[in-house]
Design an enzyme around this catalytic site. Structure first.
Site, PDB file in Angstrom:
ATOM      1  N   CYS A  16      38.725 -55.507   9.960  1.00 44.15           N
ATOM      2  CA  CYS A  16      37.317 -55.783   9.675  1.00 44.15           C
ATOM      3  C   CYS A  16      36.690 -56.610  10.797  1.00 44.15           C
ATOM      4  CB  CYS A  16      37.200 -56.514   8.336  1.00 44.15           C
ATOM      5  SG  CYS A  16      35.516 -56.984   7.946  1.00 44.15           S
ATOM      6  N   CYS A  61      34.239 -59.234   9.667  1.00 40.39           N
ATOM      7  CA  CYS A  61      34.835 -60.465   9.125  1.00 40.39           C
ATOM      8  C   CYS A  61      35.440 -61.320  10.242  1.00 40.39           C
ATOM      9  CB  CYS A  61      35.961 -60.136   8.142  1.00 40.39           C
ATOM     10  SG  CYS A  61      35.618 -58.759   7.057  1.00 40.39           S
ATOM     11  N   ASP A  62      36.090 -60.697  11.228  1.00 40.86           N
ATOM     12  CA  ASP A  62      36.944 -61.444  12.158  1.00 40.86           C
ATOM     13  C   ASP A  62      36.495 -61.422  13.620  1.00 40.86           C
ATOM     14  OD1 ASP A  62      38.613 -62.044   9.997  1.00 40.86           O
ATOM     15  OD2 ASP A  62      39.688 -60.159  10.230  1.00 40.86           O
TER      16      ASP A  62
END
Ligand code: FAD
Ligand code: NAP
Length: 305
Positions: free
Chosen positions: A132, A135-136
């Protein structure tokens, strides 16, 4: 007891709930472990009608949730761990221990990220291995990252990561991308992205704490290359979330629920979205199938009760 139990809170589940509730049926929606579904891990959605300006995935699904609540759907934050479709009303059991009895069920459990299954992948998940970018990606400011895959997700992840990373290397196992032309064009126009063709990841290694390199094998001549990177984003597709329904309803060899229209092999149980759609896997298609499932559930309820 409810008229329609919707399992899943992606576009398919939310749409089924909206249509079911607006048909005057009592509807409970079980949100599962990823409320909002896959769109919550994407940045901008540009192809969902109704938004001339791109809408973020989380915002779009939040609007869907609010629309459900507005029309009377009861949203429950639980995950279904087993189902009994052998008797009516159907009974679904949540991880919370709650039992949900329902006259009809709409399965909209979508899909989950697939992993490569190579050495090092699990060890470094969360410390350099991710599925992701939204997200990261932030953790890889001015770093070099690899993205694995050749579909729309991989291309989108690669482009998104250029917001942070100094360099993004897209690694694909073939010499052609599966991604749509508009995405391929954006990829090739991006000066921060390099593509490595015909390579498979053989191993992900690191210093014990974080990822440092990939071992790549050429699919044509088997030659190996070591690539120094700081992170790797796996974007090789998704697997339908159907383990709960195995042995209960018909599922194909790839794990997708087999449907005729939106009807499953059990009368009164319907399926919608990525959980039964290996072909399109788009939010708008999932939403449309959610609508169909709720309308068919409504007809089933009228005919059977
Ligand atoms: P999902 O969105 O997968 O939702 C499944 C739901 O089921 C989740 O809420 C989960 O919590 C729930 N669930 C699962 N198991 C259980 C259980 N046992 N009990 C209860 N609940 C459960 N499509 C587009 O049209 N445009 C895009 O721009 C786009 N971008 C994308 C970007 C990325 C990174 C990805 C991965 C996909 C993208 N897609 C896009 C595809 C799109 O997200 C999916 O087609 C769509 O979300 C599928 O909707 P769904 O409702 O079928 O399932
Ligand atoms: P996908 O289209 O199935 O593509 C998966 C990619 O990963 C393919 O290129 C595949 O290679 C590769 N792959 C699969 N297993 C692999 C492995 N073990 N090792 C290395 N590579 C592997 O999946 P997706 O990209 O996640 O897209 C899913 C759906 O969501 C699609 O319908 C897509 O259109 C949609 N989506 C849309 C958008 C958008 O419209 N903006 C964005 C993201 C996703 P091969 O090509 O060789 O099979």
């Amino acid at each position: 007891m409810t008229d329609i139990l919707v399992i899943g809170s992606g576009p398919a589940g939310y749409t089924a709930a909206i249509y079911g509730s607006r048909a005057g049926r009592s509807v409970k929606l079980i949100a599962g472990g990823q409320p909002g579904g896959q769109l919550t891990i994407t940045s901008l959605v540009e192809n969902y009608p109704g938004f001339a300006d791109p809408v973020s995935g989380p915002e779009l699904t939040d609007q869907m949730r609010r629309q459900c609540e507005k029309v009377g759907t009861e949203i429950i934050y639980d995950t279904i761990k087993s189902v009994d479709f052998s008797r009516r009303p159907f009974v679904c059991t949540g991880e919370s221990g709650a039992f949900y009895e329902s006259r009809t069920v709409v399965i909209a459990t979508g899909a989950n990220a697939k992993w490569l299954g190579v050495p090092g992948e699990e060890k470094y998940r969360g410390t350099g291995v991710s599925a992701c970018a939204t997200c990261d990606g932030f953790f890889f400011r001015n770093k070099t990252v690899a993205v694995i895959g050749g579909g729309n997700s991989a291309v989108e992840e690669a482009i998104y990561l250029t917001n942070f990373a100094e360099k993004v290397i897209l690694i694909h196992r073939r010499d052609q991308l599966r991604a749509e032309k508009i995405m391929r064009d954006r990829l090739s126009e991006n000066p921060k992205i390099e593509i490595m063709w015909n390579k498979r990841v053989a191993e992900i290694s690191g210093d014990g704490g974080k990822v440092t390199e990939l071992l790549l094998a050429d699919v044509e001549d088997g030659s190996e290359t070591v690539l120094r990177i700081d992170g790797v984003f796996v974007a090789v597709g998704h697997r339908p979330a159907t383990s709960v329904f195995e042995g209960v309803i018909e599922i194909d060899e790839n794990g997708y629920i087999v449907t005729k229209g939106v009807c499953t092999s059990t009368e009164g149980v319907f399926a919608a979205g990525d959980v039964c759609d290996p072909r399109y896997r788009q939010a708008i298609v999932s939403a449309a199938q959610g609508c169909m499932a709720a309308m068919d559930a409504d007809k089933f309820l009228s005919a059977n009760l």
